[in-house]
Design an enzyme around this catalytic site. Structure first.
Site, PDB file in Angstrom:
ATOM      1  N   ASP A 536       0.841  -1.192   0.000  1.00  0.00           N
ATOM      2  CA  ASP A 536       0.000   0.000   0.000  1.00  0.00           C
ATOM      3  C   ASP A 536       0.875   1.239   0.000  1.00  0.00           C
ATOM      4  OD1 ASP A 536       0.584   0.728   2.837  1.00  0.00           O
ATOM      5  OD2 ASP A 536      -0.475  -1.142   3.249  1.00  0.00           O
ATOM      6  N   GLU A 616      22.173 -21.758 -18.244  1.00  0.00           N
ATOM      7  CA  GLU A 616      21.399 -20.852 -17.378  1.00  0.00           C
ATOM      8  C   GLU A 616      22.299 -19.774 -16.771  1.00  0.00           C
ATOM      9  OE1 GLU A 616      17.672 -23.679 -15.931  1.00  0.00           O
ATOM     10  OE2 GLU A 616      19.580 -23.790 -14.848  1.00  0.00           O
TER      11      GLU A 616
END
Ligand code: DGJ
Length: 729
Positions: A536, A616
């Site tokens: 928030d 990777e």
């Protein structure tokens, strides 16, 4: 002038660059809300109000014989309660004599040349670049000593208006505040949709759009956090509004606890939307002279659809809410050991991770849960913030120094607001937990919640955090919070003051965060509540990045980050590349896609990098190079959602401030035989500049790209993704 006052101090205009908010205190002192929308001039729009005798909508005594004047129909700034407005009210009072009326009338106003603060809570602040201004309107209750100060902030350039309020008891006896919503928006005319952002743990903030009718629409949290389930932010928009067009109003609450936002049409088709602290389980006793401050609501209007609105929120939150060294400083690429090891780590494992990470160009190792007290699973230890040197094979300083010697930063996980029953802290201070006498408490993740309203609890936590941070080289803290509140009862605010505890709890959290950051201003703080349970505006005041979700699946992240982006800037969303099959969904997605999705956030890794293939590892190096190459775009650029979530692919774009460089990410979410072409829109380029596109090398004007778009030369497979750049030449 951002704030204009006319008609003998009764007509108020709050002007931003592109919007106007107008209020008028009428002859009876009712503060009418007369306009909010595209910028207008200074005429009084009270004449738009159509007064008529509406049956069963009574009249205040001062209306005399005028049956057309009813509080039940007028658009208002501070709707009354119990005196004839039967719609949603903002303030609920219980007076000494037990009566419950709340009828506030205009008394006066003041203008301040800067932004206002809300005591003990975050609020937008002034900067050198832009100083806000404040209009304070005083409203006095008709028959008691209650006084409300309505606070309006104006950030002209940012197209933002804020609202907050204080309620003061200027009477003699006690005043009980039973409801205190920060904001009311009344619209006399028009149809509106409301968009809220709902979900659950690991699937947060999915937009839901609903037409506002007479059935009340409301989302709220009663969990003591802003919650995974509903977010304290909502959009009201014209039914025809889209990403690019149409009237949109944003309401964003600067608060991390119980809230509500609702909208409803009244009998005449007028719309009222309100937002603030959830009235349920809330009551505050104001003794003579005491005041209550309600949290800020950030309002913004755009007639450029959701994109326009999002851009305004991204800017204001980045520039006037986030703070500290890392507000604008480049965030380090991190490796978090959580999904790599969970609780099962020792010094060897951690240093092996750090060594490999350093080699690949990762800049920080974050040691997550399990380094303290007795904590080898999530059933014990919370509250005992003492380093488990046996598990770490030495001191935290030694570990931190070793990581620093690799040229990396070091970060550490805490969950300060919690307590395990199996902890020394609980054995010593059982009354520090929120529990109701005579009831066995509910557990969440087998833990209880500390009573953060207590000064002694906060002192203990500050002392523990300080001790750990002073004695080890720590650059970053992840502040987690892993359950909803229940059994809310403080052993300090006992008896009938328990309706204050949920609010006092969050004030306590803010107080601890503030004092912690005062002591350690250079720390990068990452907020977290089981991922995005406390994502928030208020938490951004303390932590410029928040772990967006515990779900690290790249495809699920598309919707989570999409929903989050309506209000919150991309720079605030923690996003990591994790292993496949994904730990939350079991899905396998290409490594490249995981990188592309995480690059649109505060970037990092969360997997055992020592188990990666050479291929990777090579990709990690490439991704980190991309992170640096595109950092200004992804963290400071303008962000555009190019698709919704229901298409075959999801695409979004960043454009830099000078409109010289744009980056588009596209992820295929489904595959089909004999595939149709993938055509995407392009936004935000300068129409007259020429741009070369990295996909096909073609050069077109911005105008042509934006109108014609781009067809990919190859249709990517399921879950594959592409990054495409446009560079001005
Ligand atoms: C929840 C967080 O969201 C995770 O990332 C991790 O930190 C765990 N808590 C640790 O308990």
């Amino acid at each position: 002038m951002a704030i204009e006052v006319g008609m003998n101090g009764r007509l108020f205009h709050l002007h931003t660059k592109d919007s106007t908010y107008q209020m008028y205190a009428d002859e009876h002192g009712v503060l009418l809300h007369t306009y909010y929308g595209k910028r207008i001039d200074g005429e009084n729009l009270a004449d738009l109000i159509f007064q008529a005798d509406v049956g069963f909508s009574g009249n205040p005594p001062e209306a005399g014989g005028n049956r057309g004047y009813s509080l039940d129909c007028l658009p208002q700034e501070l709707p009354s309660d119990g005196v004839g407005d039967y719609r949603e009210s903002c303030i609920g009072l219980v007076h000494e004599d037990g009566s419950m009326a709340a009828d506030f009338r205009f008394e006066g106003y003041r203008i301040l040349p800067s932004s206002y603060k809300v005591k003990g809570m975050p609020a937008l602040y002034d900067t050198e670049k832009e100083t806000g201004s404040t209009l304070v309107i005083t409203m006095r209750e008709k028959a008691s000593g209650a006084v409300v100060r309505l606070l309006y902030g104006v950030f002209e350039e940012e197209n933002v208006i804020t609202r907050a309020l204080t309620v003061e008891n200027q009477g003699e006896g006690d005043l009980w505040l039973t409801k205190c919503l920060s904001c009311c928006l009344d619209f006399q005319f028009g149809e509106y949709d409301m968009i809220t952002f709902a979900g659950r743990h690991a699937m947060e903030r999915s937009p839901e759009r609903t037409r506002i009718r007479r059935t009340k629409l409301e989302v709220s949290s009663r969990r003591g956090t802003s919650s995974h389930q509903y977010n304290p932010a909502a959009i009201l928009c014209a039914p025809e509004a889209t990403e690019d067009f149409g009237d949109c109003y944003g309401m964003c609450l600067v608060y991390s606890s119980n809230f509500c936002v609702s909208a409803q049409k009244d009998q005449r088709g007028q719309t009222r939307a309100v937002m603030g602290i959830l009235p349920e389980h809330f009551s505050f006793c104001l003794r003579k002279g005491e005041a209550f401050e309600a949290p800020q609501v950030i309002l913004s209007y755009s007639d450029h659809g959701f994109s326009g609105l999002s851009h305004q929120y991204h800017r204001i939150l980045r520039e006037h809410m986030c703070r500290g060294k890392y507000q604008f400083a480049k965030r380090p690429v991190l490796l978090n050991n959580w999904e790599a090891t969970y609780f099962n780590f020792d010094k060897e494992k951690l240093t092996a991770l750090a060594k490999q990470a350093a080699e690949l160009g990762i800049e920080m190792l974050v040691l997550d849960d399990g380094w303290f007290g007795k904590r080898d699973d999530d059933n014990s230890g919370l509250g005992d913030w003492f380093v488990n040197e046996k598990k770490l094979g030495g001191t935290l300083r030694e570990l931190g120094e070793e990581i620093h010697s690799l040229g990396m930063k070091f970060g550490l996980w805490f969950e300060p607001e919690m307590i395990s029953e199996d902890s020394d802290l609980y054995r010593e201070h059982p009354d520090w937990a929120l529990t109701i006498p005579g009831r066995e408490p509910n557990r969440g993740r087998n833990q209880l919640v500390l009573d953060m309203s207590r000064e002694d609890v906060r002192e203990y936590l500050l002392e523990r955090l300080t001790d750990i941070l002073k004695n080890a080289p720590i650059d970053y803290v992840k502040w987690d919070m892993n359950r909803s509140l229940s059994d809310i009862y403080s052993h300090v605010y006992t008896g009938n003051r328990n309706g204050e505890v949920a609010h006092r709890f969050i004030l306590g959290v803010y107080d601890l965060l503030e004092r912690f950051l005062e002591r350690f201003p250079d720390i990068l703080l990452e907020g977290c509540s089981g991922g995005g349970g406390r994502f928030d505006a208020a938490m951004l005041y303390y932590s410029p990045q928040i772990w967006c979700s515990d779900n690290t699946d790249a495809v699920n992240r598309l919707s989570i980050q999409y929903g989050t982006s309506f209000f919150y800037p991309v720079s605030s969303m923690g996003a990591h590349v994790s292993a496949v099959p994904n730990h939350q969904t079991g899905r396998a997605t290409p490594f490249e896609t995981r990188g592309h999705v995480a690059l649109s956030g505060s970037f990092g890794y969360e997997l055992d990098i020592n188990k990666m293939t050479e291929e990777e590892k090579h990709l990690v190096r490439e991704q980190i190079a991309d992170f640096h190459k595109y950092y200004t775009l992804t963290h400071e650029g303008t962000y555009y959602r190019l698709t919704g979530l229901k298409e075959r692919f999801c695409a979004w774009e960043f454009v830099d401030e000078k409109q010289d460089h744009a980056l588009l990410t596209l992820v295929m979410t489904s595959a089909e035989g004999n595939p149709l072409p993938v055509h995407t829109r392009v936004k935000g380029l300068a129409p007259d500049k020429a741009y070369r596109c990295s996909e096909n090398g073609h050069v077109h004007s911005g105008r042509t790209w934006m109108n014609g778009g781009l067809t990919l030369s190859k249709v990517p497979g399921e879950y594959e993704s592409v990054l495409i750049e446009w560079e001005a030449i």
